[in-house]
Design a protein around this motif. Structure first.
Motif, mmCIF file in Angstrom:
data_model
loop_
_atom_site.group_PDB
_atom_site.id
_atom_site.type_symbol
_atom_site.label_atom_id
_atom_site.label_comp_id
_atom_site.label_asym_id
_atom_site.label_seq_id
_atom_site.Cartn_x
_atom_site.Cartn_y
_atom_site.Cartn_z
ATOM 1 N N SER A 280 0.841 -1.192 0.000
ATOM 2 C CA SER A 280 0.000 0.000 0.000
ATOM 3 C C SER A 280 0.878 1.244 0.000
ATOM 4 C CB SER A 280 -0.912 0.029 1.234
ATOM 5 O OG SER A 280 -1.799 -1.063 1.258
ATOM 6 N N PHE A 281 0.548 2.194 -0.841
ATOM 7 C CA PHE A 281 1.225 3.491 -0.853
ATOM 8 C C PHE A 281 0.459 4.403 -1.816
ATOM 9 C CE2 PHE A 281 3.161 1.085 -4.282
ATOM 10 C CZ PHE A 281 3.189 1.994 -5.338
ATOM 11 N N SER A 282 0.826 5.668 -1.843
ATOM 12 C CA SER A 282 0.227 6.593 -2.797
ATOM 13 C C SER A 282 1.292 7.551 -3.300
ATOM 14 C CB SER A 282 -0.929 7.369 -2.163
ATOM 15 O OG SER A 282 -0.459 8.190 -1.107
ATOM 16 N N VAL A 283 1.026 8.112 -4.467
ATOM 17 C CA VAL A 283 1.903 9.104 -5.082
ATOM 18 C C VAL A 283 1.059 10.334 -5.376
ATOM 19 C CG1 VAL A 283 3.462 9.618 -7.001
ATOM 20 C CG2 VAL A 283 3.281 7.266 -6.141
ATOM 21 N N ALA A 284 1.449 11.471 -4.830
ATOM 22 C CA ALA A 284 0.684 12.690 -5.013
ATOM 23 C C ALA A 284 0.962 13.311 -6.375
ATOM 24 C CB ALA A 284 1.029 13.692 -3.907
ATOM 25 N N PRO A 285 0.044 14.096 -6.902
ATOM 26 C CA PRO A 285 0.355 14.852 -8.130
ATOM 27 C C PRO A 285 1.568 15.749 -7.895
ATOM 28 C CG PRO A 285 -1.995 14.962 -7.616
ATOM 29 C CD PRO A 285 -1.330 14.347 -6.425
ATOM 30 N N GLY A 286 2.510 15.702 -8.820
ATOM 31 C CA GLY A 286 3.716 16.497 -8.674
ATOM 32 C C GLY A 286 4.803 15.851 -7.853
ATOM 33 N N GLU A 287 4.584 14.634 -7.391
ATOM 34 C CA GLU A 287 5.561 13.934 -6.550
ATOM 35 C C GLU A 287 6.251 12.837 -7.351
ATOM 36 O OE1 GLU A 287 5.737 11.835 -2.121
ATOM 37 O OE2 GLU A 287 3.930 11.564 -3.351
ATOM 38 N N ILE A 288 7.532 12.627 -7.080
ATOM 39 C CA ILE A 288 8.284 11.507 -7.650
ATOM 40 C C ILE A 288 8.674 10.574 -6.514
ATOM 41 C CG2 ILE A 288 10.302 10.783 -8.973
ATOM 42 C CD1 ILE A 288 10.374 13.504 -10.270
ATOM 43 N N VAL A 289 8.214 9.336 -6.590
ATOM 44 C CA VAL A 289 8.482 8.331 -5.568
ATOM 45 C C VAL A 289 9.308 7.216 -6.194
ATOM 46 C CG1 VAL A 289 7.464 6.636 -3.992
ATOM 47 C CG2 VAL A 289 6.377 8.875 -4.297
ATOM 48 N N GLY A 290 10.350 6.802 -5.522
ATOM 49 C CA GLY A 290 11.166 5.692 -5.988
ATOM 50 C C GLY A 290 10.793 4.405 -5.281
ATOM 51 N N VAL A 291 10.981 3.289 -5.963
ATOM 52 C CA VAL A 291 10.873 1.969 -5.347
ATOM 53 C C VAL A 291 12.175 1.249 -5.638
ATOM 54 C CG1 VAL A 291 9.649 -0.225 -5.223
ATOM 55 C CG2 VAL A 291 8.370 1.880 -5.632
ATOM 56 N N ALA A 292 12.946 0.987 -4.594
ATOM 57 C CA ALA A 292 14.246 0.330 -4.732
ATOM 58 C C ALA A 292 14.123 -1.116 -4.299
ATOM 59 C CB ALA A 292 15.290 1.044 -3.873
ATOM 60 N N GLY A 293 14.677 -2.013 -5.098
ATOM 61 C CA GLY A 293 14.642 -3.426 -4.739
ATOM 62 C C GLY A 293 15.470 -4.245 -5.694
ATOM 63 N N SER A 294 15.943 -5.377 -5.228
ATOM 64 C CA SER A 294 16.722 -6.273 -6.071
ATOM 65 C C SER A 294 15.799 -7.006 -7.031
ATOM 66 C CB SER A 294 17.483 -7.281 -5.198
ATOM 67 O OG SER A 294 16.565 -8.161 -4.562
ATOM 68 N N ALA A 295 16.390 -7.859 -7.871
ATOM 69 C CA ALA A 295 15.609 -8.582 -8.872
ATOM 70 C C ALA A 295 14.546 -9.476 -8.253
ATOM 71 C CB ALA A 295 16.543 -9.409 -9.754
ATOM 72 N N SER A 296 14.782 -9.951 -7.036
ATOM 73 C CA SER A 296 13.841 -10.861 -6.384
ATOM 74 C C SER A 296 12.909 -10.159 -5.405
ATOM 75 C CB SER A 296 14.625 -11.951 -5.636
ATOM 76 O OG SER A 296 15.465 -11.373 -4.645
ATOM 77 N N SER A 297 12.918 -8.843 -5.394
ATOM 78 C CA SER A 297 12.152 -8.099 -4.390
ATOM 79 C C SER A 297 10.665 -8.043 -4.677
ATOM 80 C CB SER A 297 12.690 -6.676 -4.281
ATOM 81 O OG SER A 297 12.417 -5.955 -5.475
ATOM 82 N N GLY A 298 10.277 -8.207 -5.940
ATOM 83 C CA GLY A 298 8.886 -8.050 -6.331
ATOM 84 C C GLY A 298 8.580 -6.675 -6.877
ATOM 85 N N ALA A 299 9.574 -5.779 -6.902
ATOM 86 C CA ALA A 299 9.335 -4.400 -7.335
ATOM 87 C C ALA A 299 8.929 -4.331 -8.800
ATOM 88 C CB ALA A 299 10.581 -3.557 -7.069
ATOM 89 N N VAL A 300 9.590 -5.090 -9.658
ATOM 90 C CA VAL A 300 9.262 -5.063 -11.083
ATOM 91 C C VAL A 300 7.862 -5.620 -11.315
ATOM 92 C CG1 VAL A 300 9.843 -6.050 -13.343
ATOM 93 C CG2 VAL A 300 11.655 -5.121 -11.883
ATOM 94 N N ALA A 301 7.532 -6.721 -10.653
ATOM 95 C CA ALA A 301 6.192 -7.298 -10.789
ATOM 96 C C ALA A 301 5.132 -6.310 -10.315
ATOM 97 C CB ALA A 301 6.099 -8.598 -9.993
#
Length: 503
Positions: A280-301
């Motif tokens: 769960s998370f949100s991104v506000a208009p005008g905001e840049i949020v990063g998601v950092a994770g390794s290949a097995s983290s699930g970030a790409v999925a």
């Protein structure tokens, strides 16, 4: 002073033209036995063309290529080239539907007569063991990890007798652990007399692994020097030109403020079985949020789910307050989600279509009505993308396969921006591009956010994340930490590697 060492591979004054384009202009390169020699330069600098000359894929218009002081074989003598040089490309040449053993001895499965499958597997096991590659020769190649496939390719190359290996962006699809293991293998092989030409856009890798570096710029040789005598600023200056080096400002952003209104992107209790859970998370208009994770983290999925490429097990995705239908790319586009995928070659573009067609394929409504598309409108949008993203292309009608990797990635970004999205979801947006292209792509993201879009950057590249307002860390399918702007590299890497959990 000892006797001069005969280079294991050498290019002397090579020039190569493709039509009116000069791809290499009187370039020389000398690689001595036992070293790992870096070859760097911006996209379009001539690296790929030089590699094609060193590996016999094409011949030079003038100049010579030598191995161990002797002229290279004729282009038609493929066995002669295989005995001297091999290339491990960013995109594997392993045939996934064959076993490891079959890949290792492709077209030479039998020394004489019918194929002995037990004998083939035995030869493969001996080869893998001799180079300490921990892979089952009976395993299907498609089931190997990226780094396993790379080492199988290296072992295959060495089995032909080659002791010179070109590695072209080998870490592009590896996480931090995979990169460390690859480097250990390269150093071990180097100690056994194997020589490497190493190509990478990640300059820190050059300093970790290589002894000497050659820089190409605008199809010309600029400098060859020991790595420890060329600091980062000097290396960047050589790659981009002294006047451009001062603009090397990755991670810096313009002043942005969050806009009012519903979140540009909202994720509630999103789960995809086997990949991630309860995100769960949100991104506000005008905001840049990063998601950092390794290949097995699930970030790409996770990012692919937001773009409609995957259907979640449960949970909700909203864009600008509107619910997005799960598992539907068209619905995600309609909701205002612009997307840059992880692998531009596989899912990012259609290489045979023109630059203009690729940049506008997701916005037919902007090009006309009732199925009739206006060539004039398409050209206007494409030319706007060329200007704003500094896309280097002979023409907007040029097929995308004719552009360099960095310019292809800019076209993929242009397509994501063409719909004027409320939210951007970007996976490794600067992967495999040079420094100036990185600056252009990151600036485009920043400009979109300044105009009111929310942006989510999924990447394990720290430079991609430096301009983010905050960074979420994923490990083993869970959000484990959140880092505010100004985070320290060590803290972020620790979270990505699972040694720190702040949630």
């Amino acid at each position: 002073m000892g006797e001069p060492v005969t280079p294991i591979a050498q290019a002397r004054g090579v020039t190569k033209r493709f039509g009116t384009t000069v791809a290499l202009d009187d370039v020389s390169l000398s690689i001595v036995p036992g070293e790992t020699h870096a070859l760097v330069g911006r996209n379009g600098a001539g690296k790929s063309t030089l590699v094609s000359l060193l590996t016999g894929l094409t011949g030079a218009d003038s100049g010579t290529v030598l191995f161990n002081g002797e002229a290279a074989p004729a282009i038609s003598d493929r066995d002669g080239w295989r005995q001297r040089v091999a290339c491990v490309y960013q995109h594997s040449t392993i045939i996934k539907t064959l076993s490891v053993a079959e890949n290792l001895f492709l077209n030479r499965q039998s020394e004489r007569g019918p194929i002995s499958w037990p004998g083939l597997r035995r030869r493969a096991a001996e080869l893998l063991e001799s180079y300490e590659v921990d892979v089952n020769p009976e395993q299907l190649a498609g089931d190997l990890t990226v780094e396993q496939r790379q080492m199988v390719e290296v072992a295959r190359a060495l089995s032909h007798g080659a002791r010179f290996v070109v590695m072209d962006e080998p870490t592009a699809q590896l996480d931090a652990g995979g990169i460390a293991r690859l480097f250990r293998k390269v150093r071990a092989l180097q100690e056994r007399g194997v020589t490497f030409c190493y190509i990478s856009h990640h300059l820190e890798e050059i300093y970790q692994l290589c002894q000497r570096v050659t820089v190409l710029r605008d199809a010309r040789h600029i400098i060859t020097a020991p790595v420890d005598e060329l600091d980062t600023d000097a290396l960047v200056a050589a790659m981009t030109g002294p006047e451009a080096a001062a603009s090397h400002l990755l991670g810096e952003t313009s002043s942005r403020t969050r806009k009012s209104g519903p979140p540009a992107l909202a994720v509630r209790e999103l789960t995809l079985a086997g990949s991630y859970e309860s995100v769960s998370f949100s991104v506000a208009p005008g905001e840049i949020v990063g998601v950092a994770g390794s290949a097995s983290s699930g970030a790409v999925a996770l990012a692919e789910t937001l773009a409609g490429m995957r259907s979640p097990t449960s949970g909700v995705v909203e864009a600008a307050g509107q619910r997005v239908r799960a598992g539907s790319v068209p619905d995600a586009l309609k909701a205002g989600i612009g997307f840059v995928p992880q692998d531009r070659r596989a899912t990012g573009f259609v290489p045979e279509l023109s630059m203009a067609e690729n940049a506008t394929m997701t916005v037919p409504r902007r090009l006309g009505r009732a199925g009739f598309l206006s060539p004039r409108r398409k050209a206007a949008l494409a030319n706007e993308a060329v200007r704003t993203l500094d896309i280097k292309t002979p023409s907007i009608t040029t097929p995308l396969y004719g552009l360099s990797g960095g310019n292809q990635q800019k076209v993929v970004m242009a397509r994501a921006l063409a719909s004027e999205p409320c939210a951007l979801v970007l996976i490794g947006p600067t992967a495999g591009v040079d420094i100036r292209a990185k600056e252009t792509l990151l600036a485009a993201i920043d400009a979109a956010a300044a105009a009111g879009a929310g942006a989510l950057i999924v990447s394990d590249e720290l430079d991609d994340l430096r301009g983010c307002d905050r960074v979420l860390v994923m490990f083993a399918g869970r959000l484990t930490a959140e880092q505010s702007k100004g985070w320290q590299d060590a803290d972020l890497v620790a979270g990505m590697e699972g040694t720190r959990d702040d949630r």
